[in-house]
Design a protein around this motif. Sequence first.
Motif, mmCIF file in Angstrom:
data_model
loop_
_atom_site.group_PDB
_atom_site.id
_atom_site.type_symbol
_atom_site.label_atom_id
_atom_site.label_comp_id
_atom_site.label_asym_id
_atom_site.label_seq_id
_atom_site.Cartn_x
_atom_site.Cartn_y
_atom_site.Cartn_z
ATOM 1 N N ASP A 5 23.573 3.254 -2.244
ATOM 2 C CA ASP A 5 24.862 2.606 -1.966
ATOM 3 C C ASP A 5 24.732 1.088 -2.058
ATOM 4 N N ARG A 6 23.633 0.547 -1.526
ATOM 5 C CA ARG A 6 23.418 -0.903 -1.568
ATOM 6 C C ARG A 6 23.289 -1.380 -3.016
ATOM 7 N N ALA A 7 22.559 -0.620 -3.837
ATOM 8 C CA ALA A 7 22.366 -1.004 -5.236
ATOM 9 C C ALA A 7 23.682 -0.966 -5.998
ATOM 10 N N LEU A 8 24.485 0.066 -5.773
ATOM 11 C CA LEU A 8 25.779 0.164 -6.457
ATOM 12 C C LEU A 8 26.712 -0.958 -6.016
ATOM 13 N N ALA A 9 26.675 -1.297 -4.736
ATOM 14 C CA ALA A 9 27.513 -2.393 -4.236
ATOM 15 C C ALA A 9 27.101 -3.726 -4.843
ATOM 16 N N ALA A 10 25.812 -3.855 -5.203
ATOM 17 C CA ALA A 10 25.313 -5.095 -5.813
ATOM 18 C C ALA A 10 25.620 -5.174 -7.295
ATOM 19 N N GLY A 11 26.200 -4.101 -7.861
ATOM 20 C CA GLY A 11 26.615 -4.156 -9.256
ATOM 21 C C GLY A 11 25.871 -3.247 -10.195
ATOM 22 N N ALA A 12 25.008 -2.379 -9.664
ATOM 23 C CA ALA A 12 24.313 -1.433 -10.536
ATOM 24 C C ALA A 12 25.327 -0.528 -11.223
ATOM 25 N N ALA A 40 29.712 9.386 -13.542
ATOM 26 C CA ALA A 40 29.474 8.155 -14.283
ATOM 27 C C ALA A 40 30.245 8.145 -15.590
ATOM 28 N N ASP A 41 30.592 6.950 -16.048
ATOM 29 C CA ASP A 41 31.251 6.757 -17.335
ATOM 30 C C ASP A 41 30.184 6.705 -18.422
ATOM 31 N N PRO A 42 30.167 7.664 -19.362
ATOM 32 C CA PRO A 42 29.129 7.683 -20.390
ATOM 33 C C PRO A 42 29.078 6.412 -21.232
ATOM 34 N N ASP A 43 30.227 5.718 -21.352
ATOM 35 C CA ASP A 43 30.288 4.522 -22.188
ATOM 36 C C ASP A 43 29.939 3.238 -21.439
ATOM 37 N N ALA A 44 29.707 3.335 -20.119
ATOM 38 C CA ALA A 44 29.341 2.138 -19.351
ATOM 39 C C ALA A 44 28.007 1.609 -19.830
ATOM 40 N N LEU A 45 27.933 0.292 -19.990
ATOM 41 C CA LEU A 45 26.741 -0.344 -20.547
ATOM 42 C C LEU A 45 25.789 -0.830 -19.456
ATOM 43 N N VAL A 46 24.507 -0.530 -19.640
ATOM 44 C CA VAL A 46 23.445 -1.127 -18.822
ATOM 45 C C VAL A 46 22.959 -2.358 -19.571
ATOM 46 N N THR A 47 23.178 -3.526 -18.990
ATOM 47 C CA THR A 47 22.846 -4.784 -19.672
ATOM 48 C C THR A 47 21.832 -5.632 -18.928
ATOM 49 N N ALA A 48 21.598 -5.309 -17.658
ATOM 50 C CA ALA A 48 20.667 -6.082 -16.831
ATOM 51 C C ALA A 48 19.418 -5.234 -16.566
ATOM 52 N N PRO A 49 18.387 -5.830 -15.990
ATOM 53 C CA PRO A 49 17.128 -5.107 -15.818
ATOM 54 C C PRO A 49 17.231 -3.886 -14.917
ATOM 55 N N VAL A 50 16.302 -2.968 -15.122
ATOM 56 C CA VAL A 50 16.112 -1.849 -14.205
ATOM 57 C C VAL A 50 15.332 -2.363 -13.001
ATOM 58 N N ARG A 65 20.992 -6.588 -10.135
ATOM 59 C CA ARG A 65 21.997 -7.521 -10.646
ATOM 60 C C ARG A 65 23.143 -6.736 -11.262
ATOM 61 N N PRO A 66 24.322 -7.344 -11.338
ATOM 62 C CA PRO A 66 25.436 -6.655 -11.990
ATOM 63 C C PRO A 66 25.061 -6.222 -13.408
ATOM 64 N N GLY A 67 25.359 -4.969 -13.733
ATOM 65 C CA GLY A 67 25.027 -4.451 -15.049
ATOM 66 C C GLY A 67 23.668 -3.784 -15.116
ATOM 67 N N GLY A 68 22.942 -3.747 -13.992
ATOM 68 C CA GLY A 68 21.611 -3.177 -13.988
ATOM 69 C C GLY A 68 21.600 -1.693 -13.667
ATOM 70 N N LEU A 69 20.400 -1.134 -13.642
ATOM 71 C CA LEU A 69 20.193 0.268 -13.299
ATOM 72 C C LEU A 69 19.190 0.308 -12.152
ATOM 73 N N PHE A 70 19.494 1.084 -11.116
ATOM 74 C CA PHE A 70 18.604 1.187 -9.962
ATOM 75 C C PHE A 70 17.817 2.481 -10.048
ATOM 76 N N ALA A 71 16.480 2.377 -10.020
ATOM 77 C CA ALA A 71 15.607 3.549 -10.064
ATOM 78 C C ALA A 71 15.208 3.908 -8.635
ATOM 79 N N ALA A 72 15.611 5.078 -8.189
ATOM 80 C CA ALA A 72 15.410 5.482 -6.786
ATOM 81 C C ALA A 72 14.098 6.257 -6.639
ATOM 82 N N PHE A 73 13.034 5.521 -6.410
ATOM 83 C CA PHE A 73 11.729 6.152 -6.219
ATOM 84 C C PHE A 73 11.572 6.648 -4.787
ATOM 85 N N VAL A 74 10.820 7.721 -4.675
ATOM 86 C CA VAL A 74 10.456 8.218 -3.355
ATOM 87 C C VAL A 74 9.004 7.827 -3.111
#
Length: 466
Positions: free
Chosen positions: A58-65, A20-30, A38-47
């Motif tokens: 992979d699906r979350a990253l493709a959606a713009g996470a 990951a790029d340390p300077d990449a900004l998370v701007t959308a909801p978790v 949404r693009p700019g978001g963070l995906f929390a991978a719960f078990v």
Amino acid sequence: MIALTLAEVAAAVGGTLTGADPDALVTAPVEVDSRKVRPGGLFAAFVGENVDGHDYADRALAAGAVAVLASRPVGGPTVLVDSVVDALGKLARAVVGRADAAVVALTGSAGKTSTKDLIAQLLQRLGDTVYPPGSLNNEIGHPMTALRVEDGTRHLVLEMGARHKGDIEYLTSITPPRIGLVLNVGMAHVGEFGSQEAIAEAKGELVEALPADGVAILNADDRLVRAMASRTKARVVYFGESAEADVRARDVRLDSTGRPSFTLSTPAGSAPVQLRLYGEHHVSNALAAAAVATELGMTVDDTAEALSEAGALSRWRMEVVDRADGVTVVNDAYNANPDSMRAALRALISMGGRGPERRRTWAVLGEMRELGEDSLAEHDAIGRLAVRLDVTKLVAVGGREAACMELGARNEGSWGEESVLVSDADAAVELLRSQLRPGDVVLVKASRSVGLEKVAEALLADGAAE
């Protein structure tokens, strides 16, 4: 969400960045659902019990996470942590710490979600307010709500639920409240806690977390809540109908539809309120909301006006729908405990009215869960109360506890036809379809896991088809 770089996210949660790029900004909801990313978001991978969020990275990253918050590598930009649940709480704490929002937290055995919805509608008049949809009040839903805070957020309103001692203490560590509200201490989860006193001990963790310049808002009509005043260093404000309450209701009345009106009385003055919500129990919820709003600067007149305009925001909580044939369906099937059952039955009776114009009332009640060794006695008491209140017909739905409820009604009844036991929701629908008449009022209520909302939905579908 307040924008953070991935480096800042990793530092907040004690995680390690991989790919990951340390300077990449998370701007959308978790998000915990990859379909909502949404693009700019963070995906929390719960078990979870049935689904592992890591499988959807992979699906979350493709959606713009921007990255995935995960407990194992996922082959893409990742904030790697030991526990995703713990990390989510730490991230929420960091975001709330950067915000300038007044944190309002509430707890209680009954009425949390309805009161939270009232508070949110009042505070939105004062500025941007973040609050949870429905009842997201656990170790996942709570931080997810807090992470929606932005730079301009003025208020953060949060429910806090508890199934164990220490649960609320943990939630307050994520979002330290300035205002803490305790509604009541009832029988909900008594099977897990063992007694009402133990429930009170857990609920009181909220007021213990308040700072000295904070405010504890306590129900003066509940002895276990009132006693929590000794457990906080914050200033105490009481609400209720008690003479010692700072925020009181005078001249409480119900109209012909079961909607309450009253005079809101505070140290700063009084004003009339006519609620759009159904049932006298909402008076206490409205007073609690009024106490919060006035503490945050709302005038008495504005508070009364906002309460009079507020509606129900969350589903299956005293949702009232009139069918074309005149049958009224009251869907209160989200959850149930002895206190909320009693309140709902009294609301049903008020909606049915009195005298020669009285409507037939049906109480379709399922089982109440998590009552422990008191379960059978509590179900018996609800059955008896239905008869004492003169409900036209109790339809008890389910197994052993429902049978106990129906037996209580039968033992209390005078003519033997006040109650009936059916096995499931489908049987209840079949019975109602054969016996309902225009003008009847039907209350549907049970613990959420029972699934009795299907009865209300079927009745409403029947009405739409007519």
